[in-house]
Design a protein around this motif. Structure first.
Motif: not given
Lengths: 120, 108
Positions: B8-25
């Motif tokens: 997403p454009g912005t990902l709001s998460l807390s410390p300790g959480e898992r972040a998943t960022l996407s990039c599509r070509a």
């Protein structure tokens, strides 16, 4: 440890030429790798400008090609960027970087960046 | 020119959480010629991942990259306070190399 440092005027007038130099330390610019310039307008994303090999072979972003010149000075371990006919749209932080994997490869390390403002 | 779209454009998460960022070509990236960078305010970007999944020197193993073809992912397994930053993907399979517009990972 390879380090890069940009230098040059922070203010350029519209229609004039922006000139920046990147000084490389900790590695010979003739030792291989491509060396490139990337810019970032304030609050925006990254844009690759172009790159150069120590032999002098250059690669430019097509939309900037008519205004960009990148050159290398092996004796000073530096490479330079000239961007002509600048406008306010060229206001950005300009970074130099070492490129791996080809003339448009991944960038590491980067210089700290230098802000160039185009304004009269 | 290959266009990279990050979400997403912005990902709001807390410390300790898992972040998943996407990039599509917009086109398939042969040889998985994709890199990921982290940028903190007032700093230059720093290389995290190249070749879609190879960690750069000194990058902690909580950062991992995956994907192929047109879809790529950067995963941060457990967010540390220093991981809150903007992340960019970059393709270097064809000239001009291009960057995605970035994903900001912010503290929730």
């Amino acid at each position: 440890q390879v380090q890069l440092q940009e230098s040059g005027p922070g203010l350029v007038k519209p229609s004039e030429t922006l000139s920046l130099t990147c000084t490389v330390s900790g590695y010979s610019i003739s030792g291989g790798y491509y060396w490139g310039w990337i810019r970032q307008p304030p609050g925006k994303g990254l844009e690759w400008i172009g790159s150069i090999y120590y032999s002098g072979n250059t690669y430019y972003k097509p939309s900037l090609k008519s205004r960009v010149t990148i050159s290398v000075d092996k004796s000073k371990n530096q490479f330079s960027l000239k961007l002509s006919s600048v406008t306010a749209a060229d206001t950005a932080v300009y970074y130099c970087a070492r490129l791996s994997g080809g003339p448009g490869g991944w960038c590491s390390p980067w210089g700290q960046g230098t802000l160039v403002t185009v304004s009269s | 020119e290959i266009v990279l779209t990050q979400s997403p454009g912005t990902l709001s998460l807390s410390p300790g959480e898992r972040a998943t960022l996407s990039c599509r070509a917009s086109q398939s990236l042969s040889n998985n010629f994709l890199a990921w960078y982290q940028q903190k305010p007032g700093q230059a970007p720093g290389l995290l991942i190249y070749g879609a999944s190879s960690r750069a020197t000194g990058i902690p193993d909580r950062f991992s990259g995956s994907g192929s073809g047109t879809d790529f992912t950067l995963t941060i397994s457990r967010l540390e306070p220093e991981d809150f930053a903007v992340y960019y993907c970059q393709q270097y399979v064809s000239s001009p190399q291009t960057f995605g517009q970035g994903t900001k990972v912010e503290i929730k």
